[in-house]
Design a protein around this motif. Structure first.
Motif, PDB file in Angstrom:
ATOM      1  N   CYS A  64       0.376  -0.993  -0.032  1.00 18.34           N
ATOM      2  CA  CYS A  64      -0.222   0.309   0.456  1.00 18.34           C
ATOM      3  C   CYS A  64       1.214   0.779   0.214  1.00 18.34           C
ATOM      4  O   CYS A  64       0.552   1.749  -0.736  1.00 18.34           O
ATOM      5  CB  CYS A  64      -0.735  -0.588   1.192  1.00 18.34           C
ATOM      6  N   ILE A  65       1.610   0.873   0.666  1.00 16.31           N
ATOM      7  CA  ILE A  65       2.563   2.683   0.729  1.00 16.31           C
ATOM      8  C   ILE A  65       3.404   3.255  -0.148  1.00 16.31           C
ATOM      9  O   ILE A  65       3.681   4.099  -0.838  1.00 16.31           O
ATOM     10  CB  ILE A  65       4.075   2.295   1.721  1.00 16.31           C
ATOM     11  N   LEU A  66       4.090   1.694  -0.985  1.00 13.56           N
ATOM     12  CA  LEU A  66       4.931   1.999  -2.633  1.00 13.56           C
ATOM     13  C   LEU A  66       3.846   2.010  -3.118  1.00 13.56           C
ATOM     14  O   LEU A  66       4.340   2.671  -4.486  1.00 13.56           O
ATOM     15  CB  LEU A  66       5.216   0.708  -2.608  1.00 13.56           C
ATOM     16  N   THR A  67       2.782   1.992  -3.682  1.00 14.02           N
ATOM     17  CA  THR A  67       1.610   1.499  -4.570  1.00 14.02           C
ATOM     18  C   THR A  67       0.399   2.251  -4.594  1.00 14.02           C
ATOM     19  O   THR A  67      -0.152   2.895  -5.281  1.00 14.02           O
ATOM     20  CB  THR A  67       1.079   0.140  -5.047  1.00 14.02           C
ATOM     21  N   LEU A  68       0.009   3.052  -3.491  1.00 14.15           N
ATOM     22  CA  LEU A  68      -0.809   3.893  -3.431  1.00 14.15           C
ATOM     23  C   LEU A  68      -0.662   5.323  -3.871  1.00 14.15           C
ATOM     24  O   LEU A  68      -1.571   6.187  -4.710  1.00 14.15           O
ATOM     25  CB  LEU A  68      -1.966   3.562  -2.590  1.00 14.15           C
ATOM     26  N   PRO A  69      -0.050   5.748  -3.354  1.00 20.54           N
ATOM     27  CA  PRO A  69       1.302   7.344  -3.671  1.00 20.54           C
ATOM     28  C   PRO A  69       1.046   7.003  -4.841  1.00 20.54           C
ATOM     29  O   PRO A  69       0.864   6.350  -5.279  1.00 20.54           O
ATOM     30  CB  PRO A  69       1.076   7.814  -2.429  1.00 20.54           C
ATOM     31  N   PRO A  70       0.864   8.191  -5.580  1.00 16.67           N
ATOM     32  CA  PRO A  70       1.519   8.857  -7.133  1.00 16.67           C
ATOM     33  C   PRO A  70       2.879   9.348  -7.341  1.00 16.67           C
ATOM     34  O   PRO A  70       3.224  10.431  -7.791  1.00 16.67           O
ATOM     35  CB  PRO A  70       0.196   9.111  -7.742  1.00 16.67           C
ATOM     36  N   TRP A  71       3.914   8.370  -6.601  1.00 17.46           N
ATOM     37  CA  TRP A  71       4.943   8.334  -6.854  1.00 17.46           C
ATOM     38  C   TRP A  71       5.197   9.171  -8.135  1.00 17.46           C
ATOM     39  O   TRP A  71       4.725   8.337  -9.216  1.00 17.46           O
ATOM     40  CB  TRP A  71       5.800   7.154  -6.179  1.00 17.46           C
ATOM     41  N   PRO A  72       6.565  10.010  -8.094  1.00 14.84           N
ATOM     42  CA  PRO A  72       7.209  10.296  -9.568  1.00 14.84           C
ATOM     43  C   PRO A  72       7.194   8.509 -10.940  1.00 14.84           C
ATOM     44  O   PRO A  72       6.801   8.890 -12.102  1.00 14.84           O
ATOM     45  CB  PRO A  72       8.405  11.274  -9.658  1.00 14.84           C
ATOM     46  N   MET A  73       7.625   7.819 -10.322  1.00 15.46           N
ATOM     47  CA  MET A  73       7.682   6.459 -11.117  1.00 15.46           C
ATOM     48  C   MET A  73       6.493   6.362 -11.586  1.00 15.46           C
ATOM     49  O   MET A  73       6.725   5.280 -12.508  1.00 15.46           O
ATOM     50  CB  MET A  73       8.790   5.336  -9.742  1.00 15.46           C
ATOM     51  N   PHE A  74       5.238   5.995 -10.969  1.00 13.72           N
ATOM     52  CA  PHE A  74       4.072   6.356 -11.751  1.00 13.72           C
ATOM     53  C   PHE A  74       3.879   7.095 -12.663  1.00 13.72           C
ATOM     54  O   PHE A  74       2.062   6.773 -13.222  1.00 13.72           O
ATOM     55  CB  PHE A  74       3.238   5.610 -10.864  1.00 13.72           C
ATOM     56  N   ARG A  75       4.858   8.465 -13.092  1.00 18.89           N
ATOM     57  CA  ARG A  75       4.042   9.138 -13.648  1.00 18.89           C
ATOM     58  C   ARG A  75       5.007   9.819 -14.634  1.00 18.89           C
ATOM     59  O   ARG A  75       5.182  11.105 -15.339  1.00 18.89           O
ATOM     60  CB  ARG A  75       3.449  10.538 -12.967  1.00 18.89           C
ATOM     61  N   ARG A  76       6.307   8.650 -15.244  1.00 18.62           N
ATOM     62  CA  ARG A  76       7.174   9.045 -16.021  1.00 18.62           C
ATOM     63  C   ARG A  76       6.228   9.126 -17.819  1.00 18.62           C
ATOM     64  O   ARG A  76       7.119   9.430 -18.572  1.00 18.62           O
ATOM     65  CB  ARG A  76       7.361   7.299 -16.182  1.00 18.62           C
ATOM     66  N   LYS A  77       5.180   8.634 -18.284  1.00 14.10           N
ATOM     67  CA  LYS A  77       4.712   8.432 -19.509  1.00 14.10           C
ATOM     68  C   LYS A  77       3.647   9.493 -19.157  1.00 14.10           C
ATOM     69  O   LYS A  77       2.444   8.339 -19.750  1.00 14.10           O
ATOM     70  CB  LYS A  77       4.902   6.902 -19.967  1.00 14.10           C
TER      71      LYS A  77
END
Length: 112
Positions: free
Chosen positions: A66-79
């Motif tokens: 949950c800590i790694l995947t729920l927040p929209p970390w920059p690694m999930f906003r690359r494309k």
């Protein structure tokens, strides 16, 4: 009612989106973490003969995922997607043209 108007500006500037590729990666990370912690928890619980140990390890994996995947970390906003610009609405354009022409005709009448 839009509740974002009550938020401070610092909170409004936080990005809260995730692109489609990022969503796919987040889902994969979530599944891998849950399966790994589930397998490790099952093995450890079997060794200890305590089902509670299995559940604690699985809960720890769930919390980590949950800590790694729920927040929209920059690694999930690359494309991000490049959206097309909105086409102008012909009805609104004709309204603007008619209102602009009526205003200009009213101004010309006032000048006379």
């Amino acid at each position: 009612m839009d509740l974002t108007q009550f938020l401070p500006e610092a909170f409004k500037k936080i990005p809260c989106h995730m692109d489609y590729e990022g969503q796919k990666r987040a889902e994969q990370y979530f599944q891998v973490i849950i399966v790994l912690f589930g397998v490790v928890g099952f093995i450890w619980g079997y060794i200890c003969q305590q089902f509670s140990q299995t559940m604690y390890i699985l809960l720890a994996g769930f919390a980590l995922s949950c800590i790694l995947t729920l927040p929209p970390w920059p690694m999930f906003r690359r494309k991000p997607l490049d959206w097309q610009k909105a086409r102008p609405d012909p009805a609104k354009e004709s309204e603007k043209d008619s209102s602009a022409s009526s205003q200009s005709s009213q101004k010309s009448k006032k000048k006379k």
